[in-house]
Scaffold this motif. Structure first.
Motif, PDB file in Angstrom:
ATOM      1  N   GLY A   9       0.818  -1.199   0.000  1.00 51.27           N
ATOM      2  CA  GLY A   9       0.000   0.000   0.000  1.00 51.27           C
ATOM      3  C   GLY A   9       0.855   1.253   0.000  1.00 51.27           C
ATOM      4  O   GLY A   9       2.079   1.198   0.155  1.00 51.27           O
ATOM      5  N   TRP A  36      -9.814 -10.042  -1.895  1.00 49.97           N
ATOM      6  CA  TRP A  36      -9.462  -8.734  -1.381  1.00 49.97           C
ATOM      7  C   TRP A  36     -10.757  -7.986  -1.072  1.00 49.97           C
ATOM      8  O   TRP A  36     -11.685  -7.972  -1.890  1.00 49.97           O
ATOM      9  CB  TRP A  36      -8.648  -7.942  -2.386  1.00 49.97           C
ATOM     10  N   ARG A  38     -12.026  -4.111   0.903  1.00 54.10           N
ATOM     11  CA  ARG A  38     -11.519  -2.798   1.297  1.00 54.10           C
ATOM     12  C   ARG A  38     -12.534  -2.093   2.196  1.00 54.10           C
ATOM     13  O   ARG A  38     -13.731  -2.363   2.130  1.00 54.10           O
ATOM     14  CB  ARG A  38     -11.188  -1.952   0.075  1.00 54.10           C
ATOM     15  N   ARG A  45     -16.902  -2.752   5.352  1.00 57.72           N
ATOM     16  CA  ARG A  45     -15.935  -3.483   4.545  1.00 57.72           C
ATOM     17  C   ARG A  45     -16.634  -4.017   3.292  1.00 57.72           C
ATOM     18  O   ARG A  45     -17.708  -4.621   3.390  1.00 57.72           O
ATOM     19  CB  ARG A  45     -15.339  -4.625   5.355  1.00 57.72           C
ATOM     20  N   VAL A  48     -13.946  -6.606  -3.077  1.00 59.65           N
ATOM     21  CA  VAL A  48     -13.257  -6.065  -4.246  1.00 59.65           C
ATOM     22  C   VAL A  48     -13.117  -7.129  -5.328  1.00 59.65           C
ATOM     23  O   VAL A  48     -13.544  -6.940  -6.467  1.00 59.65           O
ATOM     24  CB  VAL A  48     -11.871  -5.523  -3.861  1.00 59.65           C
ATOM     25  N   ASP A  90     -10.929   4.934  -4.591  1.00 64.59           N
ATOM     26  CA  ASP A  90     -10.305   3.654  -4.238  1.00 64.59           C
ATOM     27  C   ASP A  90      -9.568   3.739  -2.904  1.00 64.59           C
ATOM     28  O   ASP A  90      -9.071   2.720  -2.407  1.00 64.59           O
ATOM     29  CB  ASP A  90      -9.312   3.232  -5.324  1.00 64.59           C
ATOM     30  N   ALA A  92      -8.743   3.427   0.690  1.00 69.19           N
ATOM     31  CA  ALA A  92      -9.290   2.529   1.703  1.00 69.19           C
ATOM     32  C   ALA A  92      -8.159   1.713   2.312  1.00 69.19           C
ATOM     33  O   ALA A  92      -7.041   1.707   1.794  1.00 69.19           O
ATOM     34  CB  ALA A  92     -10.318   1.586   1.090  1.00 69.19           C
ATOM     35  N   TYR A  94      -7.026  -1.982   2.526  1.00 67.04           N
ATOM     36  CA  TYR A  94      -7.262  -3.194   1.736  1.00 67.04           C
ATOM     37  C   TYR A  94      -6.869  -4.417   2.549  1.00 67.04           C
ATOM     38  O   TYR A  94      -5.755  -4.470   3.102  1.00 67.04           O
ATOM     39  CB  TYR A  94      -6.479  -3.133   0.440  1.00 67.04           C
ATOM     40  N   TYR A  95      -7.790  -5.382   2.595  1.00 67.12           N
ATOM     41  CA  TYR A  95      -7.600  -6.595   3.380  1.00 67.12           C
ATOM     42  C   TYR A  95      -7.584  -7.824   2.482  1.00 67.12           C
ATOM     43  O   TYR A  95      -8.414  -7.956   1.575  1.00 67.12           O
ATOM     44  CB  TYR A  95      -8.730  -6.769   4.386  1.00 67.12           C
ATOM     45  N   GLY A 116      -4.436  -5.650   7.025  1.00 65.15           N
ATOM     46  CA  GLY A 116      -4.767  -4.558   6.123  1.00 65.15           C
ATOM     47  C   GLY A 116      -3.579  -3.700   5.746  1.00 65.15           C
ATOM     48  O   GLY A 116      -2.588  -3.612   6.477  1.00 65.15           O
ATOM     49  N   GLN A 118      -2.919   0.265   3.872  1.00 62.58           N
ATOM     50  CA  GLN A 118      -3.593   1.508   3.487  1.00 62.58           C
ATOM     51  C   GLN A 118      -3.219   1.895   2.059  1.00 62.58           C
ATOM     52  O   GLN A 118      -2.033   1.924   1.694  1.00 62.58           O
ATOM     53  CB  GLN A 118      -3.202   2.638   4.430  1.00 62.58           C
TER      54      GLN A 118
END
Length: 123
Positions: A9, A36, A38, A45, A48, A90, A92, A94-95, A116, A118
């Protein structure tokens, strides 16, 4: 124990690209569907993209179709998210997530989560 560790990220400008990585350990990676999600500030949440255990099948949220690509490397227990033409929306955390079952878009369907990473896209 199962660990999913995201990386890649950062802060980019609109139109730029980023590649996120997720390193998995403690599970039989090749048997898990990976995804994935976000989460933007103040929002739930959101799904994606996901990829089947073999890598043969993928799904994308409409908002990222044509811009994002998910891939996986089962030999090295890695899953990737290539993000192109990034937009401010976009932005967020992201996990990375793992699911032993079938394709699902809901966070509750996933068994394991990373901490996660960023992604911030400036206009």
């Amino acid at each position: 124990q199962v660990q999913l560790v995201e990386s890649g990220g950062g802060l980019v400008q609109a139109g730029d690209s980023l590649r996120l990585s997720c390193a998995a350990s403690g599970l039989t990676f090749s048997t898990y569907l990976m995804a994935w999600f976000r989460q933007a500030p103040g929002k739930e949440r959101a799904f994606v993209t996901s990829i089947s255990s073999s890598g043969r099948f993928t799904r994308y949220a409409d908002s990222v179709k044509g811009r994002f690509t998910i891939s996986r490397d089962n030999a090295n227990n890695m899953v990737y998210l290539q993000m192109n033409s990034l937009k401010p929306e976009d932005t967020a955390v992201y996990y990375c997530a793992a699911n032993r079952g079938s394709f699902g878009n809901m966070p509750g369907e996933y068994d394991y989560w990373g901490q996660g990473t960023q992604v911030t896209v400036s206009s």
